[in-house]
Design a protein around this motif. Structure first.
Motif, PDB file in Angstrom:
ATOM      1  N   VAL A  30       0.806  -1.222   0.000  1.00 30.81           N
ATOM      2  CA  VAL A  30       0.000   0.000   0.000  1.00 30.81           C
ATOM      3  C   VAL A  30       0.838   1.269   0.000  1.00 30.81           C
ATOM      4  N   ALA A  31       2.127   1.187   0.403  1.00 34.72           N
ATOM      5  CA  ALA A  31       2.979   2.377   0.405  1.00 34.72           C
ATOM      6  C   ALA A  31       4.429   1.938   0.582  1.00 34.72           C
ATOM      7  N   ASP A  32       5.339   2.784   0.146  1.00 34.28           N
ATOM      8  CA  ASP A  32       6.755   2.530   0.418  1.00 34.28           C
ATOM      9  C   ASP A  32       7.475   3.857   0.569  1.00 34.28           C
ATOM     10  N   TYR A  33       8.512   3.856   1.415  1.00 33.94           N
ATOM     11  CA  TYR A  33       9.169   5.092   1.832  1.00 33.94           C
ATOM     12  C   TYR A  33      10.683   4.924   1.909  1.00 33.94           C
ATOM     13  N   TYR A  34      11.378   6.017   1.623  1.00 37.27           N
ATOM     14  CA  TYR A  34      12.814   6.093   1.871  1.00 37.27           C
ATOM     15  C   TYR A  34      13.056   6.070   3.381  1.00 37.27           C
ATOM     16  N   ALA A  35      14.093   5.351   3.814  1.00 35.43           N
ATOM     17  CA  ALA A  35      14.441   5.296   5.241  1.00 35.43           C
ATOM     18  C   ALA A  35      15.947   5.118   5.393  1.00 35.43           C
ATOM     19  N   SER A  36      16.473   5.590   6.518  1.00 37.32           N
ATOM     20  CA  SER A  36      17.908   5.553   6.796  1.00 37.32           C
ATOM     21  C   SER A  36      18.240   4.450   7.790  1.00 37.32           C
ATOM     22  N   VAL A  37      19.484   3.946   7.693  1.00 35.08           N
ATOM     23  CA  VAL A  37      19.954   2.920   8.628  1.00 35.08           C
ATOM     24  C   VAL A  37      21.212   3.415   9.345  1.00 35.08           C
ATOM     25  N   GLY A  38      21.863   2.515  10.054  1.00 40.55           N
ATOM     26  CA  GLY A  38      23.018   2.864  10.871  1.00 40.55           C
ATOM     27  C   GLY A  38      24.189   3.442  10.080  1.00 40.55           C
ATOM     28  N   ARG A  39      24.987   4.261  10.762  1.00 40.96           N
ATOM     29  CA  ARG A  39      26.151   4.891  10.117  1.00 40.96           C
ATOM     30  C   ARG A  39      27.114   3.864   9.528  1.00 40.96           C
ATOM     31  N   LEU A  40      27.242   2.727  10.193  1.00 41.36           N
ATOM     32  CA  LEU A  40      28.167   1.694   9.720  1.00 41.36           C
ATOM     33  C   LEU A  40      27.435   0.570   9.008  1.00 41.36           C
ATOM     34  N   GLY A  41      26.174   0.842   8.633  1.00 35.02           N
ATOM     35  CA  GLY A  41      25.458  -0.112   7.803  1.00 35.02           C
ATOM     36  C   GLY A  41      24.520  -1.019   8.580  1.00 35.02           C
ATOM     37  N   ILE A  42      24.508  -2.287   8.184  1.00 32.84           N
ATOM     38  CA  ILE A  42      23.530  -3.246   8.701  1.00 32.84           C
ATOM     39  C   ILE A  42      24.237  -4.424   9.366  1.00 32.84           C
ATOM     40  N   ASP A  43      23.420  -5.404   9.801  1.00 33.15           N
ATOM     41  CA  ASP A  43      23.898  -6.622  10.472  1.00 33.15           C
ATOM     42  C   ASP A  43      24.479  -6.305  11.850  1.00 33.15           C
ATOM     43  N   LYS A  44      23.649  -5.713  12.686  1.00 29.33           N
ATOM     44  CA  LYS A  44      24.035  -5.364  14.048  1.00 29.33           C
ATOM     45  C   LYS A  44      24.385  -6.613  14.840  1.00 29.33           C
ATOM     46  N   SER A  45      25.438  -6.515  15.662  1.00 28.04           N
ATOM     47  CA  SER A  45      25.793  -7.639  16.529  1.00 28.04           C
ATOM     48  C   SER A  45      26.166  -7.203  17.939  1.00 28.04           C
ATOM     49  N   LEU A  46      26.583  -5.939  18.103  1.00 31.12           N
ATOM     50  CA  LEU A  46      27.050  -5.490  19.413  1.00 31.12           C
ATOM     51  C   LEU A  46      26.416  -4.167  19.801  1.00 31.12           C
ATOM     52  N   GLU A  47      26.239  -3.960  21.078  1.00 25.89           N
ATOM     53  CA  GLU A  47      25.776  -2.683  21.615  1.00 25.89           C
ATOM     54  C   GLU A  47      26.700  -1.564  21.134  1.00 25.89           C
ATOM     55  N   GLY A  48      26.121  -0.515  20.571  1.00 27.04           N
ATOM     56  CA  GLY A  48      26.880   0.649  20.167  1.00 27.04           C
ATOM     57  C   GLY A  48      27.653   0.517  18.872  1.00 27.04           C
ATOM     58  N   ASP A  49      27.393  -0.540  18.074  1.00 30.98           N
ATOM     59  CA  ASP A  49      28.173  -0.705  16.841  1.00 30.98           C
ATOM     60  C   ASP A  49      27.640   0.133  15.680  1.00 30.98           C
ATOM     61  N   GLN A  50      26.590   0.916  15.918  1.00 29.42           N
ATOM     62  CA  GLN A  50      26.025   1.837  14.924  1.00 29.42           C
ATOM     63  C   GLN A  50      25.597   1.104  13.656  1.00 29.42           C
ATOM     64  N   ARG A  51      25.046  -0.081  13.841  1.00 24.39           N
ATOM     65  CA  ARG A  51      24.501  -0.863  12.729  1.00 24.39           C
ATOM     66  C   ARG A  51      23.034  -1.190  12.986  1.00 24.39           C
ATOM     67  N   THR A  52      22.306  -1.420  11.921  1.00 25.08           N
ATOM     68  CA  THR A  52      20.897  -1.793  12.003  1.00 25.08           C
ATOM     69  C   THR A  52      20.784  -3.313  11.908  1.00 25.08           C
ATOM     70  N   PRO A  53      19.985  -3.937  12.765  1.00 24.67           N
ATOM     71  CA  PRO A  53      19.905  -5.402  12.751  1.00 24.67           C
ATOM     72  C   PRO A  53      19.203  -5.940  11.512  1.00 24.67           C
ATOM     73  N   LEU A  54      19.500  -7.184  11.189  1.00 28.60           N
ATOM     74  CA  LEU A  54      18.827  -7.920  10.123  1.00 28.60           C
ATOM     75  C   LEU A  54      18.048  -9.062  10.748  1.00 28.60           C
ATOM     76  N   GLY A  55      16.825  -9.283  10.282  1.00 29.29           N
ATOM     77  CA  GLY A  55      16.049 -10.393  10.809  1.00 29.29           C
ATOM     78  C   GLY A  55      14.562 -10.124  10.781  1.00 29.29           C
ATOM     79  N   VAL A  56      13.843 -10.976  11.506  1.00 23.10           N
ATOM     80  CA  VAL A  56      12.387 -10.875  11.635  1.00 23.10           C
ATOM     81  C   VAL A  56      12.075 -10.343  13.026  1.00 23.10           C
ATOM     82  N   TYR A  57      11.370  -9.232  13.081  1.00 21.72           N
ATOM     83  CA  TYR A  57      11.051  -8.586  14.363  1.00 21.72           C
ATOM     84  C   TYR A  57       9.566  -8.243  14.417  1.00 21.72           C
ATOM     85  N   PHE A  58       9.159  -7.721  15.563  1.00 17.78           N
ATOM     86  CA  PHE A  58       7.779  -7.279  15.738  1.00 17.78           C
ATOM     87  C   PHE A  58       7.775  -5.933  16.446  1.00 17.78           C
ATOM     88  N   ILE A  59       6.849  -5.076  16.046  1.00 17.17           N
ATOM     89  CA  ILE A  59       6.664  -3.803  16.745  1.00 17.17           C
ATOM     90  C   ILE A  59       6.121  -4.104  18.129  1.00 17.17           C
TER      91      ILE A  59
END
Length: 432
Positions: A195-224
């Motif tokens: 029904v809609a799609d939007y531009y969005a930003s992720v972490g400064r160092l990209g994706i695939d978060k693994s550690l606290e403070g690594d400035q990455r966005t996680p990959l996976g299945v999540y829920f609000i």
């Protein structure tokens, strides 16, 4: 928090410096235009003067749609009309930096050839490394927006992760990091509908978060997990926030750390962030986030965050859905029959529950639940299957567990992993 705020101030200062350089083009344009201009009326001289009308509310997706229309006009050489529309866009969205940039370029184009977006005089712009970096960020943002519209998902397709979605999940979200694009789906009776799609930003160092403070966005299945009231947040988060359940059980099993991953908006002075600009959150323009805030439901809305989405026809996942449905049915039958040996064969040796119970302790819980059935059939209702495949093949399963003759039962969520061609549960818990 302080890192994000400092970066925001640096970016704002860099943009200000860049726009100062572009103003040279505006001034030169004004000086080269010798047409007479009407003098402004003095206060109180016009009896028919009316107060300015209130601006219309900002609509999700509108700014980008209008920006792309300006780009199309430029592409066919209609620069005069492009400038008129770009100036209107910049007036309606004064904090939209791409709109300001294209206005500056179109004015500059009247005086000299423009080699690329943000083609400000080199001596003015490149004296600041921050301004040069900001121009690169804006160019990347522009490229991501254009590419996402140029390469659209094929009609009537869905992300491959959505094998089955319960009617209780009225909406679903999928994010494609390669496109900086968030897709909103409605779960209609006929299936998922984009029904809609939007531009969005992720972490400064990209994706695939693994550690606290690594400035990455996680990959996976999540829920609000909730909807945060903007009045309770700093203006840094804009229109509001939708937290997600990172780290999920799969993340925890892999030793990943961190917290506080949200979908949120932008501060008043900023329409959008650069493609790589956050501490790990997904950040949208406020009008776009407001659409999500009005639409999605906490706890039942899945959010798939992928490196790149694989779009497939809905019928193409039917074989995998039916195959897993048979596995879940066999698990349910073993529980109904009270066959503990068979039931436990569905659980991985490294199983954990919400309460950190290992498999030996969980076996006692399963035995008590099977005993409470007293031979009644167990019905699984409102099933959702969300598949996540990276170095392992996993399935996030949600269902209502209702014994025959009962009106309600617990809502459970299980995480399955496929090992040696067999599916096993490595996490199980009650969520409602």
């Amino acid at each position: 928090m302080s890192v994000e705020l400092t970066a925001r101030r640096r970016r704002a200062a860099a943009v200000a410096l860049m726009i100062v350089s572009l103003l040279h083009a505006v001034i030169a344009h004004a000086q080269s235009d010798n047409k007479p201009r009407p003098k402004p009326a003095r206060a109180g001289t016009s009896a028919s003067a009316k107060p300015p009308a209130s601006p219309p509310p900002l609509r999700d997706g509108d700014a980008e749609e209008r920006l792309l229309a300006v780009y199309k006009l430029i592409g066919v050489g209609q620069n005069r009309e492009a400038l008129r529309q770009a100036e209107a866009l910049a007036r309606d969205y004064p904090n939209f930096q791409l709109a300001q940039l294209v206005v500056g370029d179109l004015l500059s184009a009247r005086l000299r050839p423009i080699r690329r977006m943000g083609d400000a005089p080199e001596a003015d712009t490149l004296r600041s490394m921050q301004a040069a970096a900001t121009l690169d960020e804006l160019r990347n943002e522009s490229r991501q927006r254009v590419d996402a519209q140029r390469i659209r998902p094929p009609a009537n397709t869905i992300p491959a992760q959505f094998l089955e979605l319960s009617p209780r999940s009225r909406h679903a979200i999928a994010f494609d990091a390669s496109r900086s694009r968030l897709y909103l789906f409605e779960n209609a009776p006929t299936g998922l509908r984009l029904v809609a799609d939007y531009y969005a930003s992720v972490g400064r160092l990209g994706i695939d978060k693994s550690l606290e403070g690594d400035q990455r966005t996680p990959l996976g299945v999540y829920f609000i997990t909730s909807r945060l009231d903007p009045t309770s947040l700093k203006d840094f988060y804009g229109a509001g926030a939708l937290p997600i359940n990172y780290p999920n059980p799969l993340d925890i099993s892999r030793g990943k750390t961190g917290s506080g991953i949200w979908l949120h908006g932008t501060p008043p002075e900023q329409f959008a962030r650069a493609p790589l600009a956050t501490d790990g959150c997904l950040v949208l323009a406020n009008p776009d986030l407001e659409r999500l805030l009005r639409t999605v439901e906490p706890r039942t809305t899945p959010v798939v965050i992928a490196r790149q989405l694989n779009w497939v026809a809905p019928h193409s996942v039917q074989t995998d859905r039916n195959a897993f449905d048979a596995v879940l049915g066999a698990w349910s039958k073993a529980k109904t029959d009270g066959d503990m040996k068979r039931l436990l064969s569905f659980y991985a040796p490294d199983f954990q529950s919400h309460r950190k119970k290992p498999l030996d302790d969980w076996a006692n819980v399963l035995q008590a639940e099977a005993r409470a059935l007293r031979g009644r059939d167990l019905h699984l209702k409102d099933k959702s299957y969300l598949r996540w495949t990276d170095s392992a093949d996993t399935m996030v399963v949600t269902f209502g567990e209702v014994a025959a003759g009962a009106r309600t039962g617990p809502v459970k969520r299980q995480y399955w992993i496929r090992r040696d061609q067999n599916w096993q549960i490595f996490f199980e818990g009650v969520i409602g």
